[in-house]
Motif scaffolding. Structure first.
Motif, PDB file in Angstrom:
ATOM      1  N   LEU A 172       0.924  -1.201  -0.090  1.00 32.50           N
ATOM      2  CA  LEU A 172      -0.020  -0.110  -0.120  1.00 32.50           C
ATOM      3  C   LEU A 172       0.933   1.240   0.033  1.00 32.50           C
ATOM      4  N   ALA A 173       1.845   1.320   1.086  1.00 31.70           N
ATOM      5  CA  ALA A 173       2.881   2.345   0.801  1.00 31.70           C
ATOM      6  C   ALA A 173       3.469   2.937  -0.269  1.00 31.70           C
ATOM      7  N   PHE A 174       3.855   1.641  -1.255  1.00 25.44           N
ATOM      8  CA  PHE A 174       4.417   1.675  -2.393  1.00 25.44           C
ATOM      9  C   PHE A 174       3.261   2.325  -3.396  1.00 25.44           C
ATOM     10  N   THR A 175       2.237   1.695  -3.370  1.00 24.45           N
ATOM     11  CA  THR A 175       1.076   2.163  -4.105  1.00 24.45           C
ATOM     12  C   THR A 175       0.987   3.685  -4.057  1.00 24.45           C
ATOM     13  N   ILE A 176       0.725   4.213  -2.900  1.00 26.97           N
ATOM     14  CA  ILE A 176       0.521   5.771  -2.740  1.00 26.97           C
ATOM     15  C   ILE A 176       1.763   6.269  -2.923  1.00 26.97           C
ATOM     16  N   VAL A 181       3.924   5.796  -5.551  1.00 28.79           N
ATOM     17  CA  VAL A 181       3.727   5.777  -7.062  1.00 28.79           C
ATOM     18  C   VAL A 181       2.657   6.720  -7.442  1.00 28.79           C
ATOM     19  N   GLN A 182       1.657   6.575  -6.925  1.00 24.89           N
ATOM     20  CA  GLN A 182       0.426   7.913  -7.094  1.00 24.89           C
ATOM     21  C   GLN A 182       1.002   9.100  -7.020  1.00 24.89           C
ATOM     22  N   TRP A 197      12.711  13.887  -8.189  1.00 21.78           N
ATOM     23  CA  TRP A 197      13.094  14.104  -6.795  1.00 21.78           C
ATOM     24  C   TRP A 197      12.092  13.396  -5.920  1.00 21.78           C
ATOM     25  N   VAL A 198      10.922  12.964  -6.408  1.00 23.79           N
ATOM     26  CA  VAL A 198       9.767  12.362  -5.660  1.00 23.79           C
ATOM     27  C   VAL A 198       9.874  11.020  -5.915  1.00 23.79           C
ATOM     28  N   ASN A 199      11.064  10.250  -5.615  1.00 25.63           N
ATOM     29  CA  ASN A 199      11.379   8.887  -5.742  1.00 25.63           C
ATOM     30  C   ASN A 199      10.219   7.983  -5.139  1.00 25.63           C
ATOM     31  N   PRO A 200       9.627   7.132  -5.633  1.00 28.03           N
ATOM     32  CA  PRO A 200       8.841   6.187  -4.958  1.00 28.03           C
ATOM     33  C   PRO A 200       9.546   5.282  -3.914  1.00 28.03           C
ATOM     34  N   VAL A 201      10.602   4.622  -4.248  1.00 32.54           N
ATOM     35  CA  VAL A 201      11.206   3.988  -3.139  1.00 32.54           C
ATOM     36  C   VAL A 201      11.304   4.782  -1.775  1.00 32.54           C
TER      37      VAL A 201
END
Lengths: 234, 124
Positions: free
Chosen positions: A20-24, A26-27, A37-41
């Motif tokens: 879920l955290a990763f999905t958020i 990525v969104q 700079w908004v790196n999903p990881v």
């Protein structure tokens, strides 16, 4: 309350939280125009760290669930063989620049990390943990253990290096005039292993393939360089 | 090759890679050897099947997600990082940028040298 006690100890809950955290993340990455700079990881890691701190959950409890995601790193590394095969002719033609770039990169990473940390007065355990920071996590943790570092601290620095390389890599490289996707991928893989390789795959499939190659070669070379240094200093 | 065959093949390569690394006492990670094995297998077959190609694409497209669990391990070291954040932060940032530039320039320069040599050979 009892329900939370049950949930907080359940691997399923932390596995879901990770995804879920990763999905958020990525969104957020998509909605903000896919800025590097908004790196999903990095964002997913910060979100989950916040959740662990707020709920007072120990990392091992979290990892009992998250390990199922972590496990897939091995198969994903094996899967790099496929794009490598697809691009094999081109890779063979650029074997020399690739090898030279990874060798220079591995030496620069090692010497500059240890040198800077030492100059800035970091303690010996921190320096040893930092030495393999540009190498992919499982290998870096093995090296760290061998030279007196703390493997889990190394993992944290490896991830920091990875996110940083993914974020600043394309910008820094373009600024210094490196625009060839093969050179960009190689530099990102050598400096910041798999996390930056993942970012390189999003730039261009060829960049990602070279990133994967550079990551694998750098793991080999750094292990060899450090083993040689240990033998030499002994 | 059906999908489950592709999954089994990747896991098998990894397993043999881990065993070989351990048996030979190599400092290499098992999955890297596993990738070498899979590459040899694909070469022998003359190409990856459609299922293997799709599985590999799927795994690599979501590579970023797989780093999240290890990264959260940072929470275990907040004390040390709070104490040494200047040294750790500066060393990580500068070293990463130096490595990117050194590696990127080396690739570009060696490639240019190699192309120049090939061209000169072509003309002679």
């Amino acid at each position: 309350m009892n329900l939370w006690v049950y949930l907080a100890a359940s691997p399923l809950f932390w596995l879901l939280a990770t995804v879920l955290a990763f999905t958020i993340a990525v969104q957020v990455h998509e909605r903000t125009g896919r800025r590097a700079w908004v790196n999903p990881v990095g964002l997913a890691i910060l979100l989950l760290m916040g959740v662990l701190l707020v709920t007072g959950t120990p990392y091992p409890t979290f990892f009992a669930g998250a390990q199922f995601v972590h496990f897939m790193l091995g198969p994903a590394t094996v899967a790099l063989a496929v794009p490598l095969w697809v691009h094999r002719h081109e890779v063979r033609a650029t074997a020399l620049p690739l090898l030279a770039a990874v060798l220079v990169g591995a030496l620069t990473a090692l010497v500059s990390a240890v040198g800077l940390a030492w100059l800035l007065g970091a303690d010996a355990v921190t320096i040893a943990s930092m030495a393999p920071k540009s190498v992919t996590a499982p290998v870096a943790m093995g090296i760290s253990e061998k030279i007196g570092g703390v493997p889990s601290l190394t993992a944290a620095m490896v991830l920091g290096t990875g996110v940083l390389g993914a974020v600043v890599g394309p910008v820094v490289l373009r600024r210094v005039g490196v625009r060839d996707p093969r050179a960009m991928g190689t530099a990102m893989g050598a400096a910041s292993h798999g996390v930056a390789t993942a970012a390189a795959f999003q730039l261009d499939q060829k960049a990602g393939t070279y990133g994967g190659l550079a990551m694998a070669l750098s793991a080999l070379l750094t292990s060899a360089l450090i083993s040689a240094a240990i033998l030499f200093l002994r | 090759m059906p999908l489950q065959g592709a999954i089994a093949l990747i896991l098998l390569c990894q397993l043999v890679g881990e065993l070989a690394a351990r048996a030979a006492g190599l400092p290499l990670p098992g999955p890297v050897l596993g990738a070498v094995l899979l590459f040899l297998y694909i070469s022998a077959r003359g190409g990856p099947g459609e299922d293997l190609r799709q599985l590999s694409d799927g795994l690599l497209r979501h590579l970023s997600l797989l780093f999240v669990p290890a990264g959260v391990g940072l929470t275990e070291h907040l004390d040390r990082i709070a104490q040494e954040w200047v040294a750790i932060g500066t060393a990580v940032i500068l070293s990463t940028i130096l490595t990117l530039v050194a590696s990127g320039w080396t690739f570009t320069l060696v490639l240019r040298w190699q192309d120049g040599r090939r061209q000169r050979r072509g003309m002679a």
